[in-house]
Design an enzyme around this catalytic site. Sequence first.
Site, PDB file in Angstrom:
ATOM      1  N   SER A  14      -3.650  14.784   6.111  1.00  0.00           N
ATOM      2  CA  SER A  14      -4.564  14.344   5.050  1.00  0.00           C
ATOM      3  C   SER A  14      -6.007  14.305   5.533  1.00  0.00           C
ATOM      4  O   SER A  14      -6.262  14.054   6.712  1.00  0.00           O
ATOM      5  CB  SER A  14      -4.142  12.945   4.588  1.00  0.00           C
ATOM      6  OG  SER A  14      -5.152  12.345   3.811  1.00  0.00           O
ATOM      7  N   ASP A  33       6.560  17.514  -5.807  1.00  0.00           N
ATOM      8  CA  ASP A  33       6.847  16.291  -5.053  1.00  0.00           C
ATOM      9  C   ASP A  33       6.931  15.122  -6.012  1.00  0.00           C
ATOM     10  O   ASP A  33       6.712  15.255  -7.219  1.00  0.00           O
ATOM     11  CB  ASP A  33       5.810  16.052  -3.933  1.00  0.00           C
ATOM     12  CG  ASP A  33       4.446  15.608  -4.445  1.00  0.00           C
ATOM     13  OD1 ASP A  33       4.356  14.978  -5.528  1.00  0.00           O
ATOM     14  OD2 ASP A  33       3.439  15.882  -3.762  1.00  0.00           O
ATOM     15  N   THR A  69      -6.369  18.685  -3.069  1.00  0.00           N
ATOM     16  CA  THR A  69      -5.795  17.693  -3.988  1.00  0.00           C
ATOM     17  C   THR A  69      -6.767  17.453  -5.131  1.00  0.00           C
ATOM     18  O   THR A  69      -7.930  17.112  -4.899  1.00  0.00           O
ATOM     19  CB  THR A  69      -5.479  16.382  -3.232  1.00  0.00           C
ATOM     20  OG1 THR A  69      -4.521  16.677  -2.221  1.00  0.00           O
ATOM     21  CG2 THR A  69      -4.931  15.315  -4.161  1.00  0.00           C
ATOM     22  N   HIS A 118       1.180  12.534  -7.741  1.00  0.00           N
ATOM     23  CA  HIS A 118       0.652  11.763  -6.613  1.00  0.00           C
ATOM     24  C   HIS A 118       1.505  10.518  -6.337  1.00  0.00           C
ATOM     25  O   HIS A 118       0.999   9.444  -6.040  1.00  0.00           O
ATOM     26  CB  HIS A 118      -0.801  11.350  -6.900  1.00  0.00           C
ATOM     27  CG  HIS A 118      -1.654  11.194  -5.671  1.00  0.00           C
ATOM     28  ND1 HIS A 118      -2.598  12.114  -5.290  1.00  0.00           N
ATOM     29  CD2 HIS A 118      -1.711  10.216  -4.724  1.00  0.00           C
ATOM     30  CE1 HIS A 118      -3.203  11.703  -4.183  1.00  0.00           C
ATOM     31  NE2 HIS A 118      -2.670  10.557  -3.816  1.00  0.00           N
ATOM     32  N   TYR A 150       0.848  -1.205   0.000  1.00  0.00           N
ATOM     33  CA  TYR A 150       0.000   0.000   0.000  1.00  0.00           C
ATOM     34  C   TYR A 150       0.882   1.254   0.000  1.00  0.00           C
ATOM     35  O   TYR A 150       0.644   2.210  -0.745  1.00  0.00           O
ATOM     36  CB  TYR A 150      -0.923   0.013   1.228  1.00  0.00           C
ATOM     37  CG  TYR A 150      -1.419   1.397   1.574  1.00  0.00           C
ATOM     38  CD1 TYR A 150      -2.380   2.032   0.774  1.00  0.00           C
ATOM     39  CD2 TYR A 150      -0.883   2.115   2.650  1.00  0.00           C
ATOM     40  CE1 TYR A 150      -2.797   3.322   1.054  1.00  0.00           C
ATOM     41  CE2 TYR A 150      -1.292   3.400   2.928  1.00  0.00           C
ATOM     42  CZ  TYR A 150      -2.249   4.004   2.128  1.00  0.00           C
ATOM     43  OH  TYR A 150      -2.643   5.289   2.385  1.00  0.00           O
ATOM     44  N   TYR A 189      -9.685  16.467   0.482  1.00  0.00           N
ATOM     45  CA  TYR A 189     -10.294  15.707  -0.600  1.00  0.00           C
ATOM     46  C   TYR A 189     -11.763  16.082  -0.576  1.00  0.00           C
ATOM     47  O   TYR A 189     -12.402  16.019   0.477  1.00  0.00           O
ATOM     48  CB  TYR A 189     -10.197  14.201  -0.333  1.00  0.00           C
ATOM     49  CG  TYR A 189      -8.912  13.521  -0.745  1.00  0.00           C
ATOM     50  CD1 TYR A 189      -8.341  13.744  -1.993  1.00  0.00           C
ATOM     51  CD2 TYR A 189      -8.290  12.602   0.097  1.00  0.00           C
ATOM     52  CE1 TYR A 189      -7.177  13.082  -2.380  1.00  0.00           C
ATOM     53  CE2 TYR A 189      -7.128  11.934  -0.292  1.00  0.00           C
ATOM     54  CZ  TYR A 189      -6.580  12.181  -1.522  1.00  0.00           C
ATOM     55  OH  TYR A 189      -5.444  11.523  -1.907  1.00  0.00           O
ATOM     56  N   ARG A 196      -4.482   0.486  -8.697  1.00  0.00           N
ATOM     57  CA  ARG A 196      -3.306   0.034  -7.940  1.00  0.00           C
ATOM     58  C   ARG A 196      -3.332  -1.486  -7.814  1.00  0.00           C
ATOM     59  O   ARG A 196      -4.014  -2.053  -6.970  1.00  0.00           O
ATOM     60  CB  ARG A 196      -3.289   0.722  -6.584  1.00  0.00           C
ATOM     61  CG  ARG A 196      -3.294   2.243  -6.774  1.00  0.00           C
ATOM     62  CD  ARG A 196      -3.122   3.015  -5.514  1.00  0.00           C
ATOM     63  NE  ARG A 196      -3.371   4.435  -5.786  1.00  0.00           N
ATOM     64  CZ  ARG A 196      -3.589   5.340  -4.851  1.00  0.00           C
ATOM     65  NH1 ARG A 196      -3.566   4.982  -3.583  1.00  0.00           N
ATOM     66  NH2 ARG A 196      -3.815   6.601  -5.165  1.00  0.00           N
ATOM     67  N   THR A 234      -0.401  12.380   3.636  1.00  0.00           N
ATOM     68  CA  THR A 234      -0.551  10.961   3.313  1.00  0.00           C
ATOM     69  C   THR A 234      -1.623  10.361   4.216  1.00  0.00           C
ATOM     70  O   THR A 234      -1.648  10.621   5.417  1.00  0.00           O
ATOM     71  CB  THR A 234       0.784  10.194   3.469  1.00  0.00           C
ATOM     72  OG1 THR A 234       1.360  10.472   4.743  1.00  0.00           O
ATOM     73  CG2 THR A 234       1.777  10.579   2.390  1.00  0.00           C
ATOM     74  N   ARG A 259      14.190  11.732  -2.638  1.00  0.00           N
ATOM     75  CA  ARG A 259      14.788  10.788  -1.691  1.00  0.00           C
ATOM     76  C   ARG A 259      16.048  11.335  -1.014  1.00  0.00           C
ATOM     77  O   ARG A 259      16.658  10.651  -0.198  1.00  0.00           O
ATOM     78  CB  ARG A 259      15.134   9.467  -2.401  1.00  0.00           C
ATOM     79  CG  ARG A 259      13.925   8.774  -3.029  1.00  0.00           C
ATOM     80  CD  ARG A 259      12.945   8.232  -1.975  1.00  0.00           C
ATOM     81  NE  ARG A 259      11.831   7.542  -2.606  1.00  0.00           N
ATOM     82  CZ  ARG A 259      10.650   8.129  -2.854  1.00  0.00           C
ATOM     83  NH1 ARG A 259      10.428   9.398  -2.524  1.00  0.00           N
ATOM     84  NH2 ARG A 259       9.677   7.438  -3.422  1.00  0.00           N
TER      85      ARG A 259
END
Length: 385
Positions: free
Chosen positions: A108, A303, A156, A274, A26, A131, A165, A80, A307
């Site tokens: 989020s 974004d 968003t 995203h 996930y 959202y 997914r 997130t 890293r």
Amino acid sequence: MAVQHVSVADFRRSAARRLPRFVFDYLEGGAGSEAGLKRNLDAYGDVAFLPRRLVDVSRPSPAVSLWGRSHAMPVYLSPTGLNGLLRHDGDAMLARAAARAGIPFALSTAANMSIEDAARAGDGEKWFQLYVIQRDLAQSLVRRALAADYAALILTVDVPVNGYRERDIRNGFSVPAKVTPRLLLDGALRPAWSLAYLRNGAPRMRNMEADGAMNLEAQAALLSRRMDAGFDFEALKWLRDLWPRPLVVKGLLRTDDAAACAAIGVDAVVMSNHGGRQVAGAVAGFETVAAAAARLAIPVFFDGGIRCGEDVVKGLCLGARMAGLGRAALYALAAEGEAGVDRCLSLFKDDLVRTMTLLGAPDLAALGRDLLAPPAAPAPAAIGG
Ligand SMILES: Cc1cc2nc3c(=O)[nH]c(=O)nc-3n(C[C@H](O)[C@H](O)[C@H](O)COP(=O)(O)O)c2cc1C
């Protein structure tokens, strides 16, 4: 012996060892072929630095100013959902670590902590990510964020429907988890995570629990990411009127869309795909920064695949003001909890300062396109209108 984490890749490996497969998938997974996920990571490698020498870099500062406030570095924790699945109280851990690092934390809509509780987690700047599932519900969330003193609202806009997914579909991903023989085996192989999950229970969509029955439907919609697909630029004007503080639109990839948001009075845009979780074949947010920043007067954030500090610096050289961390902070949260996020953010800050010093840039104002090798830098006019 405790694992020493010296990079985000180290945290990622530890996260994969601690989390059951369905949870790691996930966190990690992207849409479809996961080409977007890969593209996000590869995009930074296509751009190379051209360091400047013999500049006084004895006192480098990565501090950034945004809407009249100063932050320790040009980085924020991107919103997130379901952080509580990685660690019980994951939202609070991230919020407190961000506060200690002197950077904003974005909560989020799909958080496992309420707007009001998260506002009290750490004394740092909080942003609320919206959202829109139903307009009435959105209005009530926005009012709550305002009352709880959130400094900015992030809308968003890249989830009118959920991305495809495949990992989640194969795993039968759901919260609470459906108990199957495979899940039991998965859990038995990850005892530390499983015991914590059994002790604390499944994380809940706390922001959907305030107004009773209407929200059962909203909770289900949020989990399967069924949003208000009718939300358009007219609706954005409605939201602009509701929220008097800085408004950010997240999930743009086209310069013409970003310019239209700016024309409506939005205060910043986030160029983002995203984390590769929506359209497998979409361009990376990073690749669209230069064109958006060249055209817009408002700050451009980005974004996706960030890293290390060098990735942040590359975006800033192309004109971005702030960089959002998604999985980087989540790997650290899953691996080592709050201390892991502290360590991850200090790795980012050290790398930022070191990179600026090595590039001959004493402050963020010194970061520009001239620090990037010309043939590799994406052309500003390439994407969108
Ligand atoms: C596990 C996970 C959950 C996410 N949930 C949300 C969310 O609730 N709202 C949102 O706007 N973006 C969400 N995102 C997207 C991130 O805010 C961000 O755009 C993305 O993670 C950046 O890519 P990166 O993970 O490669 O850094 C989520 C990303 C991940 C990995």
